[in-house]
Design a protein around this motif. Sequence first.
Motif, PDB file in Angstrom:
ATOM      1  N   MET A 302     -46.347  89.864  65.611  1.00  0.00           N
ATOM      2  CA  MET A 302     -46.779  91.082  66.293  1.00  0.00           C
ATOM      3  C   MET A 302     -46.573  92.326  65.431  1.00  0.00           C
ATOM      4  O   MET A 302     -47.291  93.320  65.575  1.00  0.00           O
ATOM      5  CB  MET A 302     -46.051  91.219  67.627  1.00  0.00           C
ATOM      6  CG  MET A 302     -46.402  90.117  68.617  1.00  0.00           C
ATOM      7  SD  MET A 302     -45.921  90.492  70.315  1.00  0.00           S
ATOM      8  CE  MET A 302     -47.167  91.718  70.759  1.00  0.00           C
ATOM      9  N   LYS A 303     -45.605  92.256  64.525  1.00  0.00           N
ATOM     10  CA  LYS A 303     -45.422  93.362  63.583  1.00  0.00           C
ATOM     11  C   LYS A 303     -46.544  93.382  62.550  1.00  0.00           C
ATOM     12  O   LYS A 303     -46.950  94.439  62.082  1.00  0.00           O
ATOM     13  CB  LYS A 303     -44.058  93.246  62.906  1.00  0.00           C
ATOM     14  CG  LYS A 303     -42.885  93.583  63.818  1.00  0.00           C
ATOM     15  CD  LYS A 303     -41.566  93.434  63.097  1.00  0.00           C
ATOM     16  CE  LYS A 303     -40.392  93.795  64.007  1.00  0.00           C
ATOM     17  NZ  LYS A 303     -39.072  93.636  63.328  1.00  0.00           N
ATOM     18  N   GLN A 304     -47.044  92.188  62.193  1.00  0.00           N
ATOM     19  CA  GLN A 304     -48.153  92.107  61.245  1.00  0.00           C
ATOM     20  C   GLN A 304     -49.448  92.616  61.871  1.00  0.00           C
ATOM     21  O   GLN A 304     -50.310  93.167  61.180  1.00  0.00           O
ATOM     22  CB  GLN A 304     -48.365  90.660  60.809  1.00  0.00           C
ATOM     23  CG  GLN A 304     -47.265  90.085  59.946  1.00  0.00           C
ATOM     24  CD  GLN A 304     -47.570  88.640  59.645  1.00  0.00           C
ATOM     25  OE1 GLN A 304     -48.619  88.313  59.090  1.00  0.00           O
ATOM     26  NE2 GLN A 304     -46.679  87.753  60.035  1.00  0.00           N
ATOM     27  N   SER A 335     -37.878  87.708  81.224  1.00  0.00           N
ATOM     28  CA  SER A 335     -36.809  87.564  80.232  1.00  0.00           C
ATOM     29  C   SER A 335     -37.368  87.543  78.820  1.00  0.00           C
ATOM     30  O   SER A 335     -36.828  88.164  77.899  1.00  0.00           O
ATOM     31  CB  SER A 335     -36.012  86.288  80.517  1.00  0.00           C
ATOM     32  OG  SER A 335     -35.010  86.096  79.542  1.00  0.00           O
ATOM     33  N   THR A 336     -38.480  86.834  78.637  1.00  0.00           N
ATOM     34  CA  THR A 336     -39.124  86.760  77.329  1.00  0.00           C
ATOM     35  C   THR A 336     -39.650  88.124  76.904  1.00  0.00           C
ATOM     36  O   THR A 336     -39.468  88.554  75.759  1.00  0.00           O
ATOM     37  CB  THR A 336     -40.271  85.734  77.369  1.00  0.00           C
ATOM     38  OG1 THR A 336     -39.747  84.457  77.780  1.00  0.00           O
ATOM     39  CG2 THR A 336     -40.925  85.597  76.000  1.00  0.00           C
ATOM     40  N   VAL A 341     -39.257  93.365  73.816  1.00  0.00           N
ATOM     41  CA  VAL A 341     -39.143  94.825  73.885  1.00  0.00           C
ATOM     42  C   VAL A 341     -37.836  95.278  73.248  1.00  0.00           C
ATOM     43  O   VAL A 341     -37.795  96.262  72.491  1.00  0.00           O
ATOM     44  CB  VAL A 341     -39.246  95.304  75.347  1.00  0.00           C
ATOM     45  CG1 VAL A 341     -38.885  96.793  75.451  1.00  0.00           C
ATOM     46  CG2 VAL A 341     -40.642  95.055  75.895  1.00  0.00           C
ATOM     47  N   ALA A 342     -36.751  94.565  73.542  1.00  0.00           N
ATOM     48  CA  ALA A 342     -35.444  94.920  72.986  1.00  0.00           C
ATOM     49  C   ALA A 342     -35.427  94.812  71.469  1.00  0.00           C
ATOM     50  O   ALA A 342     -34.612  95.447  70.799  1.00  0.00           O
ATOM     51  CB  ALA A 342     -34.354  94.021  73.585  1.00  0.00           C
ATOM     52  N   ASN A 343     -36.348  94.022  70.936  1.00  0.00           N
ATOM     53  CA  ASN A 343     -36.405  93.836  69.490  1.00  0.00           C
ATOM     54  C   ASN A 343     -37.561  94.589  68.835  1.00  0.00           C
ATOM     55  O   ASN A 343     -37.967  94.261  67.711  1.00  0.00           O
ATOM     56  CB  ASN A 343     -36.470  92.346  69.159  1.00  0.00           C
ATOM     57  CG  ASN A 343     -35.132  91.661  69.329  1.00  0.00           C
ATOM     58  OD1 ASN A 343     -34.297  91.673  68.433  1.00  0.00           O
ATOM     59  ND2 ASN A 343     -34.922  91.080  70.510  1.00  0.00           N
ATOM     60  N   GLY A 344     -38.115  95.587  69.546  1.00  0.00           N
ATOM     61  CA  GLY A 344     -39.018  96.516  68.898  1.00  0.00           C
ATOM     62  C   GLY A 344     -40.478  96.488  69.276  1.00  0.00           C
ATOM     63  O   GLY A 344     -41.276  97.261  68.741  1.00  0.00           O
ATOM     64  N   VAL A 345     -40.911  95.598  70.181  1.00  0.00           N
ATOM     65  CA  VAL A 345     -42.322  95.553  70.580  1.00  0.00           C
ATOM     66  C   VAL A 345     -42.548  96.529  71.734  1.00  0.00           C
ATOM     67  O   VAL A 345     -41.769  96.544  72.704  1.00  0.00           O
ATOM     68  CB  VAL A 345     -42.735  94.126  71.011  1.00  0.00           C
ATOM     69  CG1 VAL A 345     -44.196  94.108  71.462  1.00  0.00           C
ATOM     70  CG2 VAL A 345     -42.521  93.146  69.865  1.00  0.00           C
ATOM     71  N   GLU A 346     -43.598  97.354  71.617  1.00  0.00           N
ATOM     72  CA  GLU A 346     -43.905  98.291  72.699  1.00  0.00           C
ATOM     73  C   GLU A 346     -44.283  97.529  73.965  1.00  0.00           C
ATOM     74  O   GLU A 346     -45.064  96.576  73.921  1.00  0.00           O
ATOM     75  CB  GLU A 346     -45.065  99.200  72.290  1.00  0.00           C
ATOM     76  CG  GLU A 346     -44.743 100.125  71.121  1.00  0.00           C
ATOM     77  CD  GLU A 346     -45.952 100.945  70.724  1.00  0.00           C
ATOM     78  OE1 GLU A 346     -46.922 101.007  71.518  1.00  0.00           O
ATOM     79  OE2 GLU A 346     -45.936 101.515  69.618  1.00  0.00           O
ATOM     80  N   LYS A 347     -43.743  97.966  75.081  1.00  0.00           N
ATOM     81  CA  LYS A 347     -43.970  97.257  76.337  1.00  0.00           C
ATOM     82  C   LYS A 347     -45.440  97.262  76.739  1.00  0.00           C
ATOM     83  O   LYS A 347     -45.926  96.318  77.390  1.00  0.00           O
ATOM     84  CB  LYS A 347     -43.120  97.876  77.444  1.00  0.00           C
ATOM     85  CG  LYS A 347     -43.050  97.004  78.697  1.00  0.00           C
ATOM     86  CD  LYS A 347     -41.907  97.413  79.594  1.00  0.00           C
ATOM     87  CE  LYS A 347     -41.765  96.418  80.749  1.00  0.00           C
ATOM     88  NZ  LYS A 347     -40.626  96.735  81.616  1.00  0.00           N
ATOM     89  N   ALA A 348     -46.179  98.305  76.305  1.00  0.00           N
ATOM     90  CA  ALA A 348     -47.600  98.392  76.655  1.00  0.00           C
ATOM     91  C   ALA A 348     -48.420  97.272  76.021  1.00  0.00           C
ATOM     92  O   ALA A 348     -49.540  96.991  76.472  1.00  0.00           O
ATOM     93  CB  ALA A 348     -48.147  99.749  76.207  1.00  0.00           C
TER      94      ALA A 348
END
Length: 388
Positions: A302-304, A335-336, A341-348
Amino acid sequence: YKATLKDSTNWSDATEVPFNSDSYSTAHPTLSADGKTMYFASDMPGTHGQSDIWKVSISDDGSFGTPVNLGTGINTEGKETFPTITDENELYFATDGHPGLGGLDIFMSKVNADGSYGEPQNIGTPANSPQDDFAYLIDTKTRKGFLSSNRTGGQGYDDIYKFTETRKLICEQVLAGVVTDLETGEILAGAKVTLMDDKFNKIKEIMSDAEGKYDFGMVECGKIYYVRGEKETYETKEQKVTISKESGKTDLPIQLEKKVKPVTVGDDLAKAFGIKIIYFDLDKWDIRSDAALELEKILDVMKQYPMMKIDVRSHTDSRQTHKYNQKLSGRRAASTIDWLVANGVEKARLTGRGYGETKLVNKCADGVQCTEEEHQANRRSEFIITGL
């Protein structure tokens, strides 16, 4: 005592070592190959049994440090005595506290690079006998040596015997391999290769050389390890390896797969990038340690693809009621998503829902007898691409 060799035949200046005492015994001194450590036997305060193996550092000026007990891995409630340390970092000693053939038996422990001691190994027959066997000494070049014993057939109470070692006493295994591109077979230099124990604790980290080779050196025989290969623009790969219990070399090739792959809306992200299914324990929705390792790969993808959006679809097995499973799967999806989100992915960029037991991947519906592994296959999360 310590003495100085004045010439080829004469010793002088015999003096007591500073940790001698009339209250206890100090005996059987032996020096390490570099002369910087002396091992000896003693029943001084701090001893675990009748007598223990101790060590003491020797400074360049010949002065001694504070004696250190080798600990309960070596010493027992019985008697440990007659230590010998070789230039191959093998500590031999006699003991009646470790399981043996009878009386004092000779054991060997490998001194590891970090100063710890490997599990003592009984050197077996014919060196050991049902009687007392001790004072083992070996030349590591010729593999010839001497030991003392009061075994049956001797000339007196304690006799000196000579021997030739015909096989190495310990199992020695090297773990190494080559890192390559999965599709092309191209050698991959500069890949980070990490050695971990069976609990995923990092032991060592090295880089592959110009020929793609990596070498962790000596590892413990019979142990399970995990090896992780990483390189920029490649998927991280982890492999489980079980080391043989016989001496030799374990060759573990690492084939890394390119990260950049064509994906389209509707694809399952996990399947597209070869990521293992995220499994959950029965009636649980917390992220397991093995699942976290796989989620890190989802995170990396997802960062890529910063515009990528995914729908997290969580499923349960058929045990419990339909209503319960629907709620449980919803918690697992949440939970997933929370972990990502806690590790940097935007919730949107994330949506998700639970499907309960409505999309089983096998026969294990209500009332069908299945193994735990078959049920676990249904307790999963999927990652469907909804936008790029």
